[in-house]
Design a protein around this motif. Structure first.
Motif, PDB file in Angstrom:
ATOM      1  N   MET A   1      -5.896  16.806  12.234  1.00  0.00           N
ATOM      2  CA  MET A   1      -6.276  15.849  11.233  1.00  0.00           C
ATOM      3  C   MET A   1      -5.065  15.572  10.331  1.00  0.00           C
ATOM      4  SD  MET A   1      -9.450  15.413  12.008  1.00  0.00           S
ATOM      5  CE  MET A   1     -10.451  14.772  10.732  1.00  0.00           C
ATOM      6  N   TYR A   2      -4.982  14.353   9.869  1.00  0.00           N
ATOM      7  CA  TYR A   2      -3.913  13.952   8.960  1.00  0.00           C
ATOM      8  C   TYR A   2      -4.492  13.848   7.557  1.00  0.00           C
ATOM      9  CZ  TYR A   2      -1.290  12.951  13.163  1.00  0.00           C
ATOM     10  OH  TYR A   2      -0.642  13.074  14.360  1.00  0.00           O
ATOM     11  N   LYS A   4      -3.875  13.197   3.167  1.00  0.00           N
ATOM     12  CA  LYS A   4      -3.115  12.669   2.034  1.00  0.00           C
ATOM     13  C   LYS A   4      -3.389  13.631   0.891  1.00  0.00           C
ATOM     14  CE  LYS A   4      -2.929   8.864  -1.255  1.00  0.00           C
ATOM     15  NZ  LYS A   4      -3.550   7.609  -1.683  1.00  0.00           N
ATOM     16  N   MET A  13      -7.521  12.784   0.982  1.00  0.00           N
ATOM     17  CA  MET A  13      -8.078  11.931   2.026  1.00  0.00           C
ATOM     18  C   MET A  13      -7.743  12.551   3.382  1.00  0.00           C
ATOM     19  SD  MET A  13      -7.213   7.918   2.971  1.00  0.00           S
ATOM     20  CE  MET A  13      -6.870   7.527   1.286  1.00  0.00           C
ATOM     21  N   VAL A  14      -8.630  12.320   4.357  1.00  0.00           N
ATOM     22  CA  VAL A  14      -8.440  12.845   5.711  1.00  0.00           C
ATOM     23  C   VAL A  14      -8.592  11.699   6.703  1.00  0.00           C
ATOM     24  CG1 VAL A  14      -9.326  14.445   7.444  1.00  0.00           C
ATOM     25  CG2 VAL A  14      -9.397  15.079   5.029  1.00  0.00           C
ATOM     26  N   SER A  15      -7.745  11.715   7.744  1.00  0.00           N
ATOM     27  CA  SER A  15      -7.824  10.710   8.791  1.00  0.00           C
ATOM     28  C   SER A  15      -7.573  11.371  10.141  1.00  0.00           C
ATOM     29  CB  SER A  15      -6.769   9.624   8.553  1.00  0.00           C
ATOM     30  OG  SER A  15      -6.718   8.733   9.650  1.00  0.00           O
ATOM     31  N   ARG A  16      -8.233  10.865  11.169  1.00  0.00           N
ATOM     32  CA  ARG A  16      -7.988  11.387  12.514  1.00  0.00           C
ATOM     33  C   ARG A  16      -6.678  10.861  13.088  1.00  0.00           C
ATOM     34  NH1 ARG A  16     -13.283  12.713  15.675  1.00  0.00           N
ATOM     35  NH2 ARG A  16     -14.664  13.038  13.924  1.00  0.00           N
ATOM     36  N   GLU A  17      -6.170   9.773  12.524  1.00  0.00           N
ATOM     37  CA  GLU A  17      -4.942   9.159  13.003  1.00  0.00           C
ATOM     38  C   GLU A  17      -3.907   9.133  11.886  1.00  0.00           C
ATOM     39  OE1 GLU A  17      -6.021   5.317  14.441  1.00  0.00           O
ATOM     40  OE2 GLU A  17      -7.419   6.122  15.905  1.00  0.00           O
ATOM     41  N   ARG A  19      -1.422   7.692   9.399  1.00  0.00           N
ATOM     42  CA  ARG A  19      -1.313   6.415   8.696  1.00  0.00           C
ATOM     43  C   ARG A  19      -0.256   6.584   7.630  1.00  0.00           C
ATOM     44  NH1 ARG A  19      -7.425   5.222   6.863  1.00  0.00           N
ATOM     45  NH2 ARG A  19      -6.262   5.325   4.941  1.00  0.00           N
ATOM     46  N   ASP A  21      -0.569   6.447   4.500  1.00  0.00           N
ATOM     47  CA  ASP A  21      -1.041   7.267   3.391  1.00  0.00           C
ATOM     48  C   ASP A  21      -1.580   8.628   3.832  1.00  0.00           C
ATOM     49  OD1 ASP A  21      -3.178   6.085   4.649  1.00  0.00           O
ATOM     50  OD2 ASP A  21      -4.269   5.592   2.828  1.00  0.00           O
ATOM     51  N   CYS A  22      -1.720   8.865   5.124  1.00  0.00           N
ATOM     52  CA  CYS A  22      -2.172  10.157   5.661  1.00  0.00           C
ATOM     53  C   CYS A  22      -1.201  10.572   6.758  1.00  0.00           C
ATOM     54  CB  CYS A  22      -3.582  10.056   6.240  1.00  0.00           C
ATOM     55  SG  CYS A  22      -4.886   9.896   5.035  1.00  0.00           S
ATOM     56  N   SER A  23      -0.140  11.244   6.388  1.00  0.00           N
ATOM     57  CA  SER A  23       0.899  11.544   7.372  1.00  0.00           C
ATOM     58  C   SER A  23       1.098  13.034   7.615  1.00  0.00           C
ATOM     59  CB  SER A  23       2.223  10.920   6.927  1.00  0.00           C
ATOM     60  OG  SER A  23       2.578  11.423   5.653  1.00  0.00           O
TER      61      SER A  23
END
Length: 107
Positions: A1-2, A4, A13-17, A19, A21-23
């Protein structure tokens, strides 16, 4: 998980990809990420217990395949060889400890 992070370093913040802002990458089972997502482990206890049982089945399968000459232990990746040998040593140690305890109980 990526993820921010906010100004204080906490997950915001959490993202599966990945981005812009989520690196930053974190493993899905990272304690920090699990806590952010509500404190619950991603897998139920029954699934985790089943995984542990399956590990032993796979270890036994590798042993049977190598004993029958279907595969050679050295055909496995180095990391797999080390993990299997480490677990075999741990099981042998646990068995020796179990035998010592049983002997002491007989006296």
């Amino acid at each position: 998980m990526y993820v921010k992070r906010d100004a204080s370093g906490g997950i915001e913040m959490v993202s599966r990809e990945a981005r812009a802002d989520c690196s930053e990458w974190l493993d899905a089972d990272s304690p920090e990420l699990v806590a952010f997502l509500g404190g619950e482990a991603a897998e139920p206890a029954a699934l985790q217990a089943s995984d542990l049982e399956l590990v032993r089945v796979l270890e036994d399968l590798v042993e049977v395949l190598t004993d029958k000459g279907v595969i050679r232990f050295t055909d496995l990746p180095d990391a797999a060889q080390k993990k299997l040998l480490g677990r075999k040593d741990l099981r042998a140690s646990a068995q020796r400890l179990s035998l010592v305890e049983d002997d002491e109980g007989l006296l």
